[in-house]
Structures are given as C-alpha cells and as structure tokens.
Design a protein around this motif. Structure first.
Motif, PDB file in Angstrom:
ATOM      1  N   PHE A   1       0.836  -1.195   0.000  1.00 36.27           N
ATOM      2  CA  PHE A   1       0.000   0.000   0.000  1.00 36.27           C
ATOM      3  C   PHE A   1       0.880   1.258   0.000  1.00 36.27           C
ATOM      4  O   PHE A   1       0.711   2.171  -0.805  1.00 36.27           O
ATOM      5  CB  PHE A   1      -0.918   0.001   1.233  1.00 36.27           C
ATOM      6  CG  PHE A   1      -1.930   1.106   1.214  1.00 36.27           C
ATOM      7  CD1 PHE A   1      -3.244   0.871   0.822  1.00 36.27           C
ATOM      8  CD2 PHE A   1      -1.584   2.397   1.583  1.00 36.27           C
ATOM      9  CE1 PHE A   1      -4.177   1.897   0.784  1.00 36.27           C
ATOM     10  CE2 PHE A   1      -2.504   3.430   1.542  1.00 36.27           C
ATOM     11  CZ  PHE A   1      -3.802   3.178   1.152  1.00 36.27           C
ATOM     12  N   GLN A   2       1.840   1.266   0.927  1.00 34.51           N
ATOM     13  CA  GLN A   2       2.684   2.457   1.086  1.00 34.51           C
ATOM     14  C   GLN A   2       3.515   2.718  -0.172  1.00 34.51           C
ATOM     15  O   GLN A   2       3.701   3.856  -0.588  1.00 34.51           O
ATOM     16  CB  GLN A   2       3.608   2.288   2.299  1.00 34.51           C
ATOM     17  CG  GLN A   2       2.839   2.264   3.619  1.00 34.51           C
ATOM     18  CD  GLN A   2       3.722   2.037   4.827  1.00 34.51           C
ATOM     19  OE1 GLN A   2       4.893   1.683   4.691  1.00 34.51           O
ATOM     20  NE2 GLN A   2       3.163   2.199   6.016  1.00 34.51           N
ATOM     21  N   LYS A   3       3.997   1.632  -0.781  1.00 30.70           N
ATOM     22  CA  LYS A   3       4.828   1.794  -1.983  1.00 30.70           C
ATOM     23  C   LYS A   3       4.098   2.584  -3.063  1.00 30.70           C
ATOM     24  O   LYS A   3       4.639   3.507  -3.666  1.00 30.70           O
ATOM     25  CB  LYS A   3       5.247   0.424  -2.538  1.00 30.70           C
ATOM     26  CG  LYS A   3       6.026   0.564  -3.843  1.00 30.70           C
ATOM     27  CD  LYS A   3       6.241  -0.760  -4.540  1.00 30.70           C
ATOM     28  CE  LYS A   3       6.720  -0.556  -5.975  1.00 30.70           C
ATOM     29  NZ  LYS A   3       7.874   0.306  -6.140  1.00 30.70           N
ATOM     30  N   TRP A   4       2.834   2.234  -3.300  1.00 36.50           N
ATOM     31  CA  TRP A   4       2.112   2.880  -4.410  1.00 36.50           C
ATOM     32  C   TRP A   4       1.677   4.295  -4.068  1.00 36.50           C
ATOM     33  O   TRP A   4       1.516   5.126  -4.959  1.00 36.50           O
ATOM     34  CB  TRP A   4       0.951   1.996  -4.873  1.00 36.50           C
ATOM     35  CG  TRP A   4       1.469   0.693  -5.387  1.00 36.50           C
ATOM     36  CD1 TRP A   4       1.232  -0.544  -4.894  1.00 36.50           C
ATOM     37  CD2 TRP A   4       2.394   0.511  -6.476  1.00 36.50           C
ATOM     38  NE1 TRP A   4       1.939  -1.493  -5.593  1.00 36.50           N
ATOM     39  CE2 TRP A   4       2.658  -0.861  -6.569  1.00 36.50           C
ATOM     40  CE3 TRP A   4       3.024   1.369  -7.364  1.00 36.50           C
ATOM     41  CZ2 TRP A   4       3.519  -1.402  -7.515  1.00 36.50           C
ATOM     42  CZ3 TRP A   4       3.886   0.853  -8.321  1.00 36.50           C
ATOM     43  CH2 TRP A   4       4.126  -0.533  -8.389  1.00 36.50           C
ATOM     44  N   VAL A   5       1.520   4.574  -2.778  1.00 36.53           N
ATOM     45  CA  VAL A   5       1.251   5.975  -2.398  1.00 36.53           C
ATOM     46  C   VAL A   5       2.502   6.807  -2.658  1.00 36.53           C
ATOM     47  O   VAL A   5       2.451   7.850  -3.323  1.00 36.53           O
ATOM     48  CB  VAL A   5       0.815   6.090  -0.922  1.00 36.53           C
ATOM     49  CG1 VAL A   5       0.695   7.572  -0.532  1.00 36.53           C
ATOM     50  CG2 VAL A   5      -0.510   5.373  -0.688  1.00 36.53           C
ATOM     51  N   HIS A   6       3.659   6.327  -2.150  1.00 38.96           N
ATOM     52  CA  HIS A   6       4.891   7.121  -2.315  1.00 38.96           C
ATOM     53  C   HIS A   6       5.250   7.294  -3.797  1.00 38.96           C
ATOM     54  O   HIS A   6       5.727   8.353  -4.204  1.00 38.96           O
ATOM     55  CB  HIS A   6       6.056   6.470  -1.563  1.00 38.96           C
ATOM     56  CG  HIS A   6       5.908   6.543  -0.063  1.00 38.96           C
ATOM     57  ND1 HIS A   6       5.729   7.730   0.601  1.00 38.96           N
ATOM     58  CD2 HIS A   6       5.914   5.582   0.892  1.00 38.96           C
ATOM     59  CE1 HIS A   6       5.622   7.497   1.909  1.00 38.96           C
ATOM     60  NE2 HIS A   6       5.727   6.200   2.104  1.00 38.96           N
ATOM     61  N   THR A   7       5.022   6.254  -4.587  1.00 37.23           N
ATOM     62  CA  THR A   7       5.368   6.329  -6.015  1.00 37.23           C
ATOM     63  C   THR A   7       4.676   7.517  -6.684  1.00 37.23           C
ATOM     64  O   THR A   7       5.249   8.171  -7.571  1.00 37.23           O
ATOM     65  CB  THR A   7       4.997   5.000  -6.714  1.00 37.23           C
ATOM     66  OG1 THR A   7       5.778   3.968  -6.116  1.00 37.23           O
ATOM     67  CG2 THR A   7       5.256   5.043  -8.208  1.00 37.23           C
ATOM     68  N   THR A   8       3.467   7.806  -6.257  1.00 40.92           N
ATOM     69  CA  THR A   8       2.748   8.943  -6.855  1.00 40.92           C
ATOM     70  C   THR A   8       2.850  10.212  -6.017  1.00 40.92           C
ATOM     71  O   THR A   8       2.857  11.321  -6.561  1.00 40.92           O
ATOM     72  CB  THR A   8       1.272   8.555  -7.111  1.00 40.92           C
ATOM     73  OG1 THR A   8       1.245   7.683  -8.248  1.00 40.92           O
ATOM     74  CG2 THR A   8       0.410   9.761  -7.408  1.00 40.92           C
ATOM     75  N   PHE A   9       2.960  10.086  -4.708  1.00 40.00           N
ATOM     76  CA  PHE A   9       3.033  11.302  -3.878  1.00 40.00           C
ATOM     77  C   PHE A   9       4.339  12.077  -4.095  1.00 40.00           C
ATOM     78  O   PHE A   9       4.368  13.293  -3.964  1.00 40.00           O
ATOM     79  CB  PHE A   9       2.830  10.955  -2.394  1.00 40.00           C
ATOM     80  CG  PHE A   9       1.400  11.130  -1.935  1.00 40.00           C
ATOM     81  CD1 PHE A   9       0.331  10.813  -2.763  1.00 40.00           C
ATOM     82  CD2 PHE A   9       1.105  11.638  -0.676  1.00 40.00           C
ATOM     83  CE1 PHE A   9      -0.990  10.988  -2.349  1.00 40.00           C
ATOM     84  CE2 PHE A   9      -0.212  11.829  -0.246  1.00 40.00           C
ATOM     85  CZ  PHE A   9      -1.257  11.507  -1.090  1.00 40.00           C
TER      86      PHE A   9
END
Ligand SMILES: N[C@@H](CCC(=O)N[C@@H](CS)C(=O)NCC(=O)O)C(=O)O
Length: 219
Positions: free
Chosen positions: A136-144
C-alpha cells in the motif's frame, strides 16, 4: 433537486472513492440519501446491488428516475455539468487539464493498486499484514513524490491544489489522506500535500465527508 428527488448514494464510510464523491456532493450542496454497503462483509456483491451496479463497487449514485451513475470521477463530471456552482473545475481549459491530471494521479495511479480486492489478492499470494501495508505504502509514495513536486513548484497551486477554491483534485487528495492514515503512510515528506489537506479539513463540506462523520462509521 427537491427533497423528493434526492438521489441515493451507495457508498461505504471509509471507501476513498466514496469520500471524494461525498465531498463533491456536499460542496455543491446536493442532498442525498446515504445507503451503506459494508465492503468488509461483501454487501456490495449482494444480488440486489449487483442488479443496479454489475461491477459491485462503490460509490454509485442512483437518481430518482432509476438511473444509476457509477465511477466517482464520471459522477463528479456529471455533477459539474448539472450543478456548475460552485465549480470543482476551473474555467480555463489548461486549468481544467491540470486539475484532472492531479485528480487522475490519485484516482488512476494509486487507488486501483490499493483497492480492497487488490489488497486481498496480495494477501492471497502469501503476504501478511506487514507485506500488505508495504505494498500500500509503496504505491502511495510512487505517486506522492511527483505529486508533491508538481504542487510545490507550480504557481497555479494556491490554498488548495489549484488556486484558492477546492477542485476535483482536492476531493481526491482529501480522500486519499484518510486511506494513508489507516495504512500508516508517513506523509511528512509532502509538506504541500499536508498543508492542502489541513486547509480542506477547514471546509465544512469536506469535513462532513470524512469517514468518522458517516452513519456506518466504526472505530
Ligand atoms: N474507479 C472506481 C473505483 C471504485 C472502487 O473500486 N471502490 C472501492 C471502494 S474505494 C470498492 O468498491 N471496492 C470493493 C472491493 O474492492 O471489493 C471509482 O472511482 O468509482
């Protein structure tokens, strides 16, 4: 819209696509009946709901004439066309493209990868809570990371994502931040996003869309 023709909002208190649509409806002053579908107990896959929305996802907006609108962004665009004031898109084409682009970064790049059924599948492939959270966190950071950069460096950014009035991009950002909190995403590296989230939390329409303020909220 009269009291009698209030649409039914099929949704779930902590679904981010529901939160973003509630914020848009509230901001535009469109009243709705709240119909809760508990995603955890798969109420969204019951035959009566599938008959209305074969995809079995929330949100869906059921109009008085029986029309069922699906896909939160499409519903927001419909809202913008039928209830243009106050706007959730700027007037100029370039501004509209920018707002849609920021909204899609969240709605198309983060959300589909972190949807409940995807997380369930990640778990089915052998990941435990820690693994699911890391996904979950990976895909948030990838776009954030790029989202923060775009917001922090553009003169078009104001109190909110685009100028000093909230937009569809803000509805998406606002909703995503609640998911981030649930999955303990550290957003300290995104000061512009955090600042905009704090500003959105000052708006009654957005505050009322928050998970904790819904009738089906559980702690
Ligand atoms: N692209 C759709 C996504 C809708 C969606 O996936 N909603 C989630 C809740 S945020 C859902 O219903 N999930 C049910 C599941 O994953 O089983 C939209 O924006 O409306």
């Amino acid at each position: 819209m009269s009291e009698l023709s209030k649409p039914l909002l099929h949704n779930y208190f902590r679904s981010s696509t529901s939160i973003r649509l509630r914020a848009a409806l509230n901001y535009k002053g469109v009243a709705y009946e709240y119909v809760a579908h508990n995603l955890r107990t798969h109420e969204n896959t019951r035959p009566d709901y599938l008959a209305k929305n074969p995809a079995g996802l929330v949100p869906a907006l059921e109009l008085a004439d029986g029309t069922v609108l699906t896909q939160s962004l499409a519903i927001m665009e419909w809202l913008e066309e039928t209830h243009p004031t106050p706007p959730l898109l700027p007037a100029d084409p370039l501004g509209r493209a920018r707002v849609r682009s920021l909204a899609y970064m969240i709605a198309c790049e983060i959300h589909p990868l972190n949807n409940l059924r995807v997380l369930d599948q990640v778990r089915a492939y052998g990941q435990d809570d820690e693994g699911v959270t890391a996904w979950f966190q990976k895909w948030v950071h990838t776009t954030f990371i790029p989202l923060e950069q775009l917001l922090a460096t553009s003169p078009a950014t104001g109190r909110y994502c685009h100028g000093d009035a909230p937009s569809m991009a803000d509805a998406c950002l606002f909703a995503q931040m609640f998911n981030n909190q649930r999955f303990k995403v550290d957003t300290a590296a995104y000061p512009t996003i955090e600042r905009i989230f704090a500003a959105l939390n000052q708006l009654e329409a957005f505050k009322q869309a928050a998970p904790a303020n819904q009738p089906d909220a559980i702690t």
